[in-house]
Design a protein around this motif. Structure first.
Motif, short mmCIF file in Angstrom:
data_model
loop_
_atom_site.label_atom_id
_atom_site.label_comp_id
_atom_site.label_asym_id
_atom_site.label_seq_id
_atom_site.Cartn_x
_atom_site.Cartn_y
_atom_site.Cartn_z
N TYR A 4 0.43 -1.12 -0.42
CA TYR A 4 -0.16 0.11 -0.22
C TYR A 4 0.78 1.70 -0.29
N GLN A 5 0.43 1.98 -0.90
CA GLN A 5 1.16 3.09 -0.80
C GLN A 5 1.34 4.37 0.60
N GLY A 6 2.85 4.20 0.70
CA GLY A 6 3.54 5.00 2.06
C GLY A 6 3.09 4.33 3.77
N VAL A 7 3.28 2.92 2.91
CA VAL A 7 3.56 1.78 3.94
C VAL A 7 5.14 1.69 4.20
N ARG A 8 5.16 1.31 5.83
CA ARG A 8 6.92 1.58 5.69
C ARG A 8 7.33 0.45 6.23
N ALA A 9 6.92 0.08 6.50
CA ALA A 9 7.40 -1.75 6.94
C ALA A 9 8.13 -2.51 6.09
N LYS A 10 9.40 -2.94 6.83
CA LYS A 10 9.99 -3.28 5.83
C LYS A 10 10.14 -4.57 5.14
N THR A 11 10.03 -6.31 5.85
CA THR A 11 9.43 -7.18 4.95
C THR A 11 7.81 -7.26 5.46
N PRO A 12 7.75 -7.99 4.15
CA PRO A 12 5.80 -8.31 3.92
C PRO A 12 5.51 -9.43 4.68
N THR A 13 4.31 -9.19 4.68
CA THR A 13 3.90 -10.20 5.03
C THR A 13 3.20 -11.74 4.42
N PRO A 14 3.87 -12.88 4.72
CA PRO A 14 3.20 -14.06 4.30
C PRO A 14 2.22 -14.36 4.72
N PRO A 15 1.61 -15.27 3.30
CA PRO A 15 -0.14 -16.17 3.73
C PRO A 15 0.83 -17.28 4.47
N SER A 16 -0.52 -17.45 5.44
CA SER A 16 -0.29 -18.83 5.95
C SER A 16 -0.97 -19.98 5.55
N PHE A 17 -0.95 -20.97 4.80
CA PHE A 17 -1.12 -22.02 4.55
C PHE A 17 -1.88 -22.99 5.56
N ASP A 18 -1.90 -22.88 6.86
CA ASP A 18 -2.17 -24.01 7.99
C ASP A 18 -3.69 -23.69 8.42
N SER A 19 -4.04 -22.61 8.72
CA SER A 19 -5.50 -22.11 8.76
C SER A 19 -6.79 -22.54 8.39
N ASN A 20 -8.03 -22.75 8.70
CA ASN A 20 -9.42 -23.42 7.81
C ASN A 20 -8.69 -21.99 6.71
N LEU A 21 -9.62 -22.75 5.28
CA LEU A 21 -9.14 -21.58 4.45
C LEU A 21 -10.17 -22.50 3.41
N LEU A 22 -10.61 -20.95 2.92
CA LEU A 22 -11.73 -21.13 1.80
C LEU A 22 -10.84 -21.32 0.66
N PHE A 23 -11.81 -22.52 -0.27
CA PHE A 23 -10.98 -22.99 -0.95
C PHE A 23 -11.93 -22.93 -1.71
N ALA A 24 -12.07 -22.61 -3.02
CA ALA A 24 -13.56 -22.73 -3.86
C ALA A 24 -13.32 -24.00 -5.41
N THR A 25 -13.99 -24.65 -4.86
CA THR A 25 -13.08 -25.81 -6.43
C THR A 25 -13.83 -25.86 -7.76
N TYR A 26 -13.50 -26.40 -8.69
CA TYR A 26 -14.05 -26.08 -9.56
C TYR A 26 -15.70 -26.26 -9.06
N TYR A 27 -15.60 -26.98 -8.74
CA TYR A 27 -18.24 -27.60 -8.78
C TYR A 27 -17.80 -27.22 -7.78
N ASP A 28 -17.58 -25.20 -7.00
CA ASP A 28 -17.82 -24.73 -6.62
C ASP A 28 -18.54 -23.44 -7.72
N LEU A 29 -18.16 -23.03 -9.60
CA LEU A 29 -18.31 -22.31 -9.53
C LEU A 29 -18.96 -22.56 -10.78
N ARG A 30 -20.29 -21.08 -11.62
CA ARG A 30 -21.01 -21.82 -12.06
C ARG A 30 -20.68 -20.09 -12.88
N ALA A 31 -21.64 -20.57 -14.05
CA ALA A 31 -21.15 -19.24 -15.06
C ALA A 31 -21.92 -17.95 -14.60
#
Ligand SMILES: [Cu+2]
Length: 475
Positions: free
Chosen positions: A319-346
């Motif tokens: 984001y513009q103006g943010v000074r933090a040196k190191t960006p925060t990585p995402p976690s892949f460990d918690s309960n995540l929302l994961f849209a699969t092909y079968y959740d998608l509709r045209a």
């Protein structure tokens, strides 16, 4: 990839009248349409991904990825390709249903363009969407011969403030790129299977197909993190990412830290927007996603490589103006929302065809236990089946994956619909590349409305070269 685009527009975008009479089947497209001409030269060039050694890769115009081709729906794309490689080459317009002679599959739709020669591709850009172009000869795709291809809609219903095109790339940083890597990865990382694969590799002999390389760089737009170009956003922005995978043998699970993503298009085609934490993207697939910049900070958009685990593909969103040196990585460990092909509709309902015949083709995906080959219905390209359809037939491909790996299956010249028994048929999603997971059964259906002989294959490049392909004739 604004930098590519500027450089490129100066050199190449011309508008003019289309040539008539030269390209079979294209005359009807010429009258009154704007022609956008692009010049591409395929050549070896020394590149550096911002991290790791400089090495020789195959490039379009000396850069990786190749220049962005961006046009409006309904315009004519004209690409003058000059081959300065020591070998033949072609370009395939992945996902776009072009006329068969323009499809760029060597020995199927055209002869490979010989060294020193020039070939002109010309076709109408339709429908709108996110695509890619790449060489369809041997391992050239894994050596750098690809670029983004964007067809903008005439009117874009979705408002956004910033758009970024991200090419997700797997690299073996040795002279000659992917296929020259010494280290190879077996289909299953450990145990018995690895021992068997070692045996296979020894037994393969000269001229046998290669196993996938162990990649030493995962790049976005030709840069390995932290040399990637940071995506700069402002609080309140609506940001669109066009995610494109020209990778040869890596499937990614992508997540942006601090934000939830909304998928709006799959393989360039609109779906009903759906939220997800993780986007899984296979070789040859595209996802358009959006997010609202409502969580100021410095964040990483990062991936896990499915089945391999080791992270590496990443880019910073700041984001513009943010000074933090190191960006925060995402976690892949918690309960995540994961849209699969079968959740998608045209996004919009379509009318399934009523006329035309019906064809049903089981497609068994398998692996030769004692050979380096990958097969469809037990056969190895080019000694493969030919699937046949009359024009406007409805064709169903019933995939059964009886192998230890996922296969992103890709059909040329057509979009197919994912058969989804949970959903009204009119809302089945439209794709051109679909991951069939190991031991999965999955069906797709399409109307054979584009005449010609079309390639159908696994988009893991190493599986394709090792035989996992056949063809479809539409008469
Ligand atoms: Cu495969």
């Amino acid at each position: 990839m604004g930098f590519n685009r500027r450089q490129f527009l100066g050199a190449a975008a011309l508008a003019g009248a289309a040539t008539t009479g030269l390209w079979p089947g294209l005359n009807s497209l010429a009258a009154g349409k704007t022609v956008r001409e692009f010049r591409l030269t395929a050549k070896a060039a020394k590149i550096n991904l911002g991290r790791g050694p400089s090495f020789l890769a195959l490039t379009y115009n000396g850069q990786v990825p190749g220049p962005e081709i961006r046009v409006k729906e309904g315009e004519i794309i004209r690409v003058v390709l000059t081959n300065q490689l020591p070998d033949g080459t072609t370009i395939h317009w992945h996902g776009l249903p072009v006329p068969n002679p323009m499809d760029g599959v060597p020995d199927l739709t055209q002869k490979a363009i010989a060294p020193g020669r020039t070939f002109v591709y010309q076709f109408e850009a339709r429908p709108a969407g996110t695509y890619l172009y790449h060489s369809h000869v041997g391992y050239q795709l894994d050596q750098g011969l690809y670029g983004p291809l964007i067809v903008e809609p005439r009117r874009d219903g979705r408002a956004f403030d910033r758009e970024f095109t991200l090419m997700l790339e797997d690299w073996a940083m040795v002279n000659g790129g992917g296929p020259m890597a010494r280290r190879r990865r077996p289909p299953m990382g450990r145990g018995m299977m690895r021992g068997m694969m070692r045996g296979m590799m020894r037994g393969g002999g000269r001229g046998a197909p290669l196993l996938e390389p162990v990649y030493d760089g995962f790049a976005i737009n030709g840069r390995v993190y932290p040399a990637t170009r940071t995506l700069a956003v402002k609080r309140g922005d609506r940001v669109r990412l066009r995610l494109i995978s020209p990778s040869s043998s890596t499937i990614y699970d992508l997540r942006l830290a601090g934000h939830r993503l909304t998928i709006t298009h799959v393989d360039g085609q609109p779906i009903r927007p759906i939220k997800t934490d993780v986007v899984r993207i296979g070789m040859g697939e595209r996802y358009d996603v959006e997010f609202t910049a409502d969580n100021p900070g410095a964040w990483l958009l990062a991936a896990r490589e499915v089945g391999w685990g080791e992270g590496g593909l990443r880019i910073e969103v700041r984001y513009q103006g943010v000074r933090a040196k190191t960006p925060t990585p995402p976690s892949f460990d918690s309960n995540l929302l994961f849209a699969t092909y079968y959740d998608l509709r045209a996004a919009r309902p379509w009318t399934p065809p009523s006329g035309g015949g019906r064809r049903f083709y089981p497609q068994l995906l398998s692996w030769g236990m004692h050979s380096p080959y990958w097969m469809i219905n037990g056969r190895v390209w080019p000694r493969a089946e030919t699937l046949a359809a009359a024009r406007n037939d409805s064709v169903r491909l019933a995939y059964a994956n009886r192998s230890p790996m996922a296969h992103p299956m890709h059909l040329h010249g057509h979009f197919f619909r994912l058969v989804n028994p949970k959903l009204d048929r009119r809302f089945w999603i439209k794709k051109d590349t679909i991951i069939v997971n190991r031991m999965q059964r999955l069906d797709v259906e399409f109307v054979a409305d584009n005449p010609g002989q079309w390639f159908h294959h696994c988009h893991n490049l190493y599986h394709m070269v090792a035989g996992m392909a056949n063809s479809l004739i539409v008469k």
